[in-house]
Write a protein that holds these residues in place. Structure first.
Motif, PDB file in Angstrom:
ATOM      1  N   LYS A 178      -3.763  11.642   1.120  1.00  0.00           N
ATOM      2  CA  LYS A 178      -3.823  10.432   0.314  1.00  0.00           C
ATOM      3  C   LYS A 178      -3.052   9.282   0.959  1.00  0.00           C
ATOM      4  O   LYS A 178      -2.953   8.218   0.382  1.00  0.00           O
ATOM      5  CB  LYS A 178      -3.239  10.710  -1.072  1.00  0.00           C
ATOM      6  CG  LYS A 178      -3.914  11.867  -1.774  1.00  0.00           C
ATOM      7  CD  LYS A 178      -3.295  12.042  -3.153  1.00  0.00           C
ATOM      8  CE  LYS A 178      -3.303  13.503  -3.574  1.00  0.00           C
ATOM      9  NZ  LYS A 178      -2.171  13.838  -4.420  1.00  0.00           N
ATOM     10  N   ALA A 179      -2.504   9.516   2.116  1.00  0.00           N
ATOM     11  CA  ALA A 179      -1.583   8.525   2.692  1.00  0.00           C
ATOM     12  C   ALA A 179      -2.229   7.185   3.001  1.00  0.00           C
ATOM     13  O   ALA A 179      -1.567   6.190   3.109  1.00  0.00           O
ATOM     14  CB  ALA A 179      -0.949   9.082   3.968  1.00  0.00           C
ATOM     15  N   ARG A 189       0.838  -1.203   0.000  1.00  0.00           N
ATOM     16  CA  ARG A 189       0.000   0.000   0.000  1.00  0.00           C
ATOM     17  C   ARG A 189       0.876   1.257   0.000  1.00  0.00           C
ATOM     18  O   ARG A 189       0.635   2.193  -0.755  1.00  0.00           O
ATOM     19  CB  ARG A 189      -0.910  -0.002   1.225  1.00  0.00           C
ATOM     20  CG  ARG A 189      -1.868   1.191   1.270  1.00  0.00           C
ATOM     21  CD  ARG A 189      -2.427   1.421   2.649  1.00  0.00           C
ATOM     22  NE  ARG A 189      -1.373   1.747   3.591  1.00  0.00           N
ATOM     23  CZ  ARG A 189      -1.472   1.611   4.918  1.00  0.00           C
ATOM     24  NH1 ARG A 189      -2.573   1.130   5.448  1.00  0.00           N
ATOM     25  NH2 ARG A 189      -0.471   1.948   5.706  1.00  0.00           N
ATOM     26  N   ASP A 190       1.887   1.276   0.873  1.00  0.00           N
ATOM     27  CA  ASP A 190       2.755   2.449   0.960  1.00  0.00           C
ATOM     28  C   ASP A 190       3.515   2.673  -0.348  1.00  0.00           C
ATOM     29  O   ASP A 190       3.708   3.797  -0.788  1.00  0.00           O
ATOM     30  CB  ASP A 190       3.743   2.309   2.125  1.00  0.00           C
ATOM     31  CG  ASP A 190       3.039   2.401   3.472  1.00  0.00           C
ATOM     32  OD1 ASP A 190       1.958   3.020   3.538  1.00  0.00           O
ATOM     33  OD2 ASP A 190       3.563   1.850   4.454  1.00  0.00           O
ATOM     34  N   THR A 210       0.297  15.721  -0.199  1.00  0.00           N
ATOM     35  CA  THR A 210       0.117  14.281  -0.283  1.00  0.00           C
ATOM     36  C   THR A 210      -0.526  13.708   0.966  1.00  0.00           C
ATOM     37  O   THR A 210      -0.952  12.564   0.968  1.00  0.00           O
ATOM     38  CB  THR A 210       1.475  13.583  -0.453  1.00  0.00           C
ATOM     39  OG1 THR A 210       2.275  13.854   0.679  1.00  0.00           O
ATOM     40  CG2 THR A 210       2.171  14.043  -1.716  1.00  0.00           C
ATOM     41  N   LYS A 239       1.459   6.627  -6.714  1.00  0.00           N
ATOM     42  CA  LYS A 239       0.321   7.509  -7.024  1.00  0.00           C
ATOM     43  C   LYS A 239       0.698   8.971  -6.938  1.00  0.00           C
ATOM     44  O   LYS A 239       0.150   9.803  -7.638  1.00  0.00           O
ATOM     45  CB  LYS A 239      -0.824   7.249  -6.026  1.00  0.00           C
ATOM     46  CG  LYS A 239      -1.652   6.049  -6.401  1.00  0.00           C
ATOM     47  CD  LYS A 239      -3.029   6.145  -5.740  1.00  0.00           C
ATOM     48  CE  LYS A 239      -3.897   4.972  -6.134  1.00  0.00           C
ATOM     49  NZ  LYS A 239      -3.698   3.815  -5.247  1.00  0.00           N
ATOM     50  N   ASN A 240       1.609   9.298  -6.045  1.00  0.00           N
ATOM     51  CA  ASN A 240       2.036  10.684  -5.897  1.00  0.00           C
ATOM     52  C   ASN A 240       3.088  11.067  -6.929  1.00  0.00           C
ATOM     53  O   ASN A 240       3.617  12.167  -6.888  1.00  0.00           O
ATOM     54  CB  ASN A 240       2.570  10.927  -4.487  1.00  0.00           C
ATOM     55  CG  ASN A 240       1.429  11.199  -3.527  1.00  0.00           C
ATOM     56  OD1 ASN A 240       0.727  12.190  -3.675  1.00  0.00           O
ATOM     57  ND2 ASN A 240       1.215  10.310  -2.587  1.00  0.00           N
ATOM     58  N   LEU A 273      -4.400   5.470   1.142  1.00  0.00           N
ATOM     59  CA  LEU A 273      -4.979   4.801  -0.041  1.00  0.00           C
ATOM     60  C   LEU A 273      -4.704   3.310   0.006  1.00  0.00           C
ATOM     61  O   LEU A 273      -3.617   2.923   0.358  1.00  0.00           O
ATOM     62  CB  LEU A 273      -4.361   5.381  -1.328  1.00  0.00           C
ATOM     63  CG  LEU A 273      -4.829   6.791  -1.678  1.00  0.00           C
ATOM     64  CD1 LEU A 273      -4.133   7.242  -2.948  1.00  0.00           C
ATOM     65  CD2 LEU A 273      -6.319   6.817  -1.906  1.00  0.00           C
ATOM     66  N   TRP A 283       1.262   4.128  -2.853  1.00  0.00           N
ATOM     67  CA  TRP A 283       1.029   5.523  -2.501  1.00  0.00           C
ATOM     68  C   TRP A 283       2.123   6.405  -3.083  1.00  0.00           C
ATOM     69  O   TRP A 283       1.857   7.472  -3.638  1.00  0.00           O
ATOM     70  CB  TRP A 283       0.975   5.602  -0.981  1.00  0.00           C
ATOM     71  CG  TRP A 283       0.614   6.933  -0.448  1.00  0.00           C
ATOM     72  CD1 TRP A 283      -0.637   7.387  -0.170  1.00  0.00           C
ATOM     73  CD2 TRP A 283       1.511   7.993  -0.126  1.00  0.00           C
ATOM     74  NE1 TRP A 283      -0.557   8.668   0.305  1.00  0.00           N
ATOM     75  CE2 TRP A 283       0.736   9.066   0.350  1.00  0.00           C
ATOM     76  CE3 TRP A 283       2.885   8.136  -0.189  1.00  0.00           C
ATOM     77  CZ2 TRP A 283       1.295  10.266   0.743  1.00  0.00           C
ATOM     78  CZ3 TRP A 283       3.457   9.330   0.205  1.00  0.00           C
ATOM     79  CH2 TRP A 283       2.656  10.387   0.668  1.00  0.00           C
TER      80      TRP A 283
END
Length: 109
Positions: A106-107, A60-61, A103, A67-68, A109, A64
């Motif tokens: 959104k952490a 997930r991280d 950001t 995504k950023n 997500l 993330w």
């Protein structure tokens, strides 16, 4: 390039959150190991080499960070990633607050 160990590099850049640490290790591959591409397994290995626990929810991280647009998929190598210009800017600025703020929401997500 400097010859920091992963632990020294992490300490010098001072990332706080897991995604920031993932970016820092991507930066390590780029700046210290002088390689453009990396895969998630290598980032996990650097966590361990630096004496850090890899994030419990690493996938997930990692997504993330992707995504950023701090890292991006390497179009030439399946499963490989590289650090983007944005990612390098975040690192060079020492995680400037305005970039991190953008950001924050959104952490999870």
């Amino acid at each position: 390039a400097s010859h920091d160990s992963p632990a020294e590099y992490l300490k010098r850049l001072g990332p706080k959150r897991n995604p920031d640490k993932i970016l820092t290790f991507a930066g390590y591959v780029y700046a210290v190991e002088a390689r453009k591409a990396f895969n998630p397994g290598e980032i996990k290995r650097l966590f361990r080499e630096a004496g850090e626990m890899p994030p419990g929810n690493f996938g997930r991280d990692f997504r993330w960070v992707l995504k950023n647009a701090w890292i991006a998929r390497d179009p030439d190598k399946k499963g490989s990633f590289y650090i983007t210009n944005t990612g390098l800017k975040v690192l060079e600025g020492g995680f400037p607050e305005e970039l991190v703020k953008e950001t924050k929401g959104k952490a999870n997500l």
